[in-house]
Each structure stands twice: as C-alpha cells, then as structure tokens.
Design a protein around this motif. Structure first.
Motif, PDB file in Angstrom:
ATOM      1  N   SER A  91       2.804  10.342   0.697  1.00 50.26           N
ATOM      2  CA  SER A  91       2.101   9.070   0.539  1.00 50.26           C
ATOM      3  C   SER A  91       2.126   8.288   1.845  1.00 50.26           C
ATOM      4  N   ALA A  92       1.023   7.588   2.120  1.00 50.33           N
ATOM      5  CA  ALA A  92       0.981   6.641   3.247  1.00 50.33           C
ATOM      6  C   ALA A  92       1.545   5.320   2.738  1.00 50.33           C
ATOM      7  N   VAL A  93       2.508   4.762   3.458  1.00 45.96           N
ATOM      8  CA  VAL A  93       3.111   3.471   3.085  1.00 45.96           C
ATOM      9  C   VAL A  93       2.761   2.469   4.181  1.00 45.96           C
ATOM     10  N   ILE A  94       1.980   1.426   3.827  1.00 40.79           N
ATOM     11  CA  ILE A  94       1.471   0.486   4.829  1.00 40.79           C
ATOM     12  C   ILE A  94       1.633  -0.945   4.321  1.00 40.79           C
ATOM     13  N   ASN A 150       0.828  -1.219   0.000  1.00 42.84           N
ATOM     14  CA  ASN A 150       0.000   0.000   0.000  1.00 42.84           C
ATOM     15  C   ASN A 150       0.855   1.259   0.000  1.00 42.84           C
ATOM     16  N   VAL A 151       0.891   1.953  -1.116  1.00 47.75           N
ATOM     17  CA  VAL A 151       1.542   3.266  -1.200  1.00 47.75           C
ATOM     18  C   VAL A 151       0.464   4.202  -1.751  1.00 47.75           C
ATOM     19  N   ILE A 152      -0.188   4.986  -0.865  1.00 44.83           N
ATOM     20  CA  ILE A 152      -1.387   5.742  -1.238  1.00 44.83           C
ATOM     21  C   ILE A 152      -1.117   7.246  -1.115  1.00 44.83           C
ATOM     22  N   VAL A 165      -7.842   2.257  -2.776  1.00 44.73           N
ATOM     23  CA  VAL A 165      -7.992   0.844  -2.391  1.00 44.73           C
ATOM     24  C   VAL A 165      -6.799   0.436  -1.529  1.00 44.73           C
ATOM     25  N   VAL A 166      -7.081  -0.254  -0.432  1.00 45.56           N
ATOM     26  CA  VAL A 166      -6.003  -0.748   0.442  1.00 45.56           C
ATOM     27  C   VAL A 166      -6.032  -2.273   0.414  1.00 45.56           C
ATOM     28  N   THR A 167      -4.824  -2.892   0.435  1.00 46.55           N
ATOM     29  CA  THR A 167      -4.720  -4.351   0.428  1.00 46.55           C
ATOM     30  C   THR A 167      -4.348  -4.848   1.820  1.00 46.55           C
ATOM     31  N   ASP A 219       1.949   2.004  12.412  1.00 48.84           N
ATOM     32  CA  ASP A 219       2.184   1.136  11.249  1.00 48.84           C
ATOM     33  C   ASP A 219       2.017   1.902   9.929  1.00 48.84           C
ATOM     34  N   VAL A 220       1.729   3.197  10.025  1.00 46.93           N
ATOM     35  CA  VAL A 220       1.599   4.011   8.809  1.00 46.93           C
ATOM     36  C   VAL A 220       2.890   4.804   8.621  1.00 46.93           C
ATOM     37  N   MET A 221       3.685   4.417   7.645  1.00 47.52           N
ATOM     38  CA  MET A 221       4.887   5.190   7.321  1.00 47.52           C
ATOM     39  C   MET A 221       4.518   6.274   6.322  1.00 47.52           C
ATOM     40  N   LEU A 222       5.398   7.252   6.154  1.00 48.00           N
ATOM     41  CA  LEU A 222       5.146   8.342   5.198  1.00 48.00           C
ATOM     42  C   LEU A 222       6.290   8.421   4.196  1.00 48.00           C
ATOM     43  N   ALA A 223       5.966   8.784   2.956  1.00 45.03           N
ATOM     44  CA  ALA A 223       6.991   8.968   1.918  1.00 45.03           C
ATOM     45  C   ALA A 223       6.736  10.295   1.220  1.00 45.03           C
ATOM     46  N   VAL A 224       7.829  11.022   0.920  1.00 40.92           N
ATOM     47  CA  VAL A 224       7.706  12.273   0.160  1.00 40.92           C
ATOM     48  C   VAL A 224       8.685  12.228  -1.005  1.00 40.92           C
TER      49      VAL A 224
END
Lengths: 69, 69, 69, 69, 69, 69
Positions: free
Chosen positions: A56-59, A7-9, B34-36, B63-68
């Motif tokens: 982005s949220a990475v889960i 999940n990269v949202i 959509v989340v898996t 458990d939610v990481m962040l990406a930029v």
C-alpha cells in the motif's frame, strides 16, 4: 495497525531500483495509475520488496499538493 | 510547467471541504482510487477548486511511504 | 502491517488537544521524552485517540533533522 | 537559535553511515529509544557528525504520524 | 546551533496572520523575494513573531521541488 | 499549470551534482540568496537541468520552518 495518514491505497509493485542509500519503488494503484516512492535501501530490504508483491502507498494528506491547468 | 515531483497524477475533484485555515479536497484518480489532500484555504480559493473539476495530485516520491502486510 | 518509515516508536498518549481542523497530540516515548504530533482532527477522531492510550510515533528518516551546538 | 519546529529532542549519536549523496544517522534519545535520520552527506560532513557526539533531533509536529493497534 | 537543513536563509518578517490553529508568516529574503511559512499558532506565539522582526527560513533540501517551463 | 504550493520562486541554476539515486541542485533566487534542492536523479535528467538554466523553487508553506536568534 491503523495510521493517522489519510491515504492508505492498496496496489502492486511493478519495479524496484536499489541505489547506495535509497531505493525507487513503482506501485500500480489501478490500471495506468502508477505512483513512485523513494525510501531508504535498508527499508526496501527489511520489507523484502519485490516486483509483483502487494503493498500500500501511505501518504499524508498534507503531502498531496494539487495542480490545475 | 514541468515539475521535479515524480508523481503528477491526473484526476477529478469529488469533494471540497473548506475549514477556517485549511481545505480538505478529495480527488478521484481512477474508479475507486481516491486521494485526500489538505492544503491552505487560501490556496483552494486561489485555484478556484470545485467538485467535478479536473486537477492533478502532485506528490514527491520521498513523501510516498510503503506498507506491506 | 510493516511500514517503510524507519522510525516506529511505541509510546503513551499524554494529551490530546482538538482544534477546528487539526488535533495536537503529545506522546511520551520514555520518561521525559515527549514528542508532539499535529494530525487532522478527522484522523484523531477516526483513531479514537485518548489520553493514556498506547500509540506509536511514525516518522520518516528524511523528516528527522539534526542540530548540534 | 529558537525554531518553529515543535520537537527538538536532545540525544547522542550511536552510528553514522555515509552514502554517495546521503548519510544515515542513528540518535539515542533515551535508553532504548533510537531515532534514525537521513540527511545529505554534505550536511553530515558540515556538522562533523561522529558516533558519541551530542545532537538533537528536530522534527516538525506535522511530520509525526501516529499508529494504533 | 547548527542545523542539518541545508537552507537557512536570513530575512525580515513582513506579515503575521494568526488563525485558530495555524499562523501564516511572510518573510522577505531579499527585495521582491518573499517566502510564506505556515507553522502552528503555538509556535508563532512561543517565538514572539512580529512584523519587522529578523528571522530565518529553514527548509530541508528534500522539501525544495523544482519547476521548469 | 497553477499549484497549491504557496511558494513558487523564480531563479537560475548555479550548480547540479548527480549522485547514484539523487541530485543536488543549487538555485539562485536573487544575488546572494541561493537555495539547495535534493531531487531524484531521474527527475534531474527528465527536466534536463543544467547550470545557467532558469527554474523555479516550489516549496509548500508548511515545509518552511522559521528560526529566530
């Protein structure tokens, strides 16, 4: 960079709250769908996270539990 | 039941793929988002998960990481 | 892409073992320091992981426990 | 004691930063390969963690994500 | 060995179910209090886990969520 | 509400310690079997957690590691 996390949202940051060791970040994924992330304060500052910024949220899929009524 | 997990996000199941040990479930939180989730097959069967069913994604804030970019 | 995960450690893949649902990947971070990752088979195939390939281990600081004798 | 966690990697502590509830610990696994751990402050004090001390990083294989460029 | 994980709770194994990739282990912590663990099959075999054996559940404090009615 | 998490274990809160961003909660599952949970302070306040209150520990099976001597 491609990640194994399923999940990269994409979303937009709506709030950043800094604690002594951690930071609480709210990310809007779509109108009305907001996810909260707690990361280390060091990471929040390293990424320069601010309200209004795109992120982005990475889960991992194994970190998403499901609930039914 | 109320949960300490910060993220309890309602959605609709769009796919359920049963493996020998695990099950892969796709949950639409809003149009295009959509989340898996990967849970044990036992849990998927216990909850009777099926396509079209309403369910919530439960995700701890840590458990939610962040990406930029 | 920059990640909030504190640990992004470059290495080289030394083994990829595909299971029915999961894949077990060994990554050498430095001579004699090997970390094992278990991800979904789908992700391993999506990333095209192969022995000898360069890849990074991404680990949240809160997922690293410590042990002392 | 033997653990089910697949990754038990010996190293030396290079820094300990104490917060109100949590502690941030840096562990050198080999020259130039440093991993950061965030544990509860109570645990850091219980284990008597100090710079220069030997300790192992304990990481579940399912907590190791992979990234490729 | 001492662990940073806050919860190290002694118990007795009441069931071991081996899957192709994973193993499902039931551990009785006290009469009527049973916890289920899913680890990799490799780890279950490495530790030689069998019904009736003494073992401890190791759980990070941040992995324990709370629910109230 | 039914959860995919395999472990939902009823208990009674024996202590609540609030930090700046997080809270440390002790939950007695049975006489002498106490589990410690670290959740965000916001969640502890939202759930109104107090000593003596009934609550359940919710733990994913994949977050329960095992240790043997």
């Amino acid at each position: 960079m491609q990640l194994s996390a399923r999940n990269v949202i994409a979303g937009r940051i709506t709030a950043v709250k800094l604690g002594s060791v951690e930071a609480e970040v709210s990310l809007e994924l779509s109108p009305g769908v907001v996810v909260t992330s707690v990361i280390t304060r060091t990471s929040a500052e390293r990424l320069g996270l601010k309200e209004g910024m795109e992120a982005s949220a990475v889960i991992k899929a194994s970190d998403v539990m499901l609930a039914v009524e």
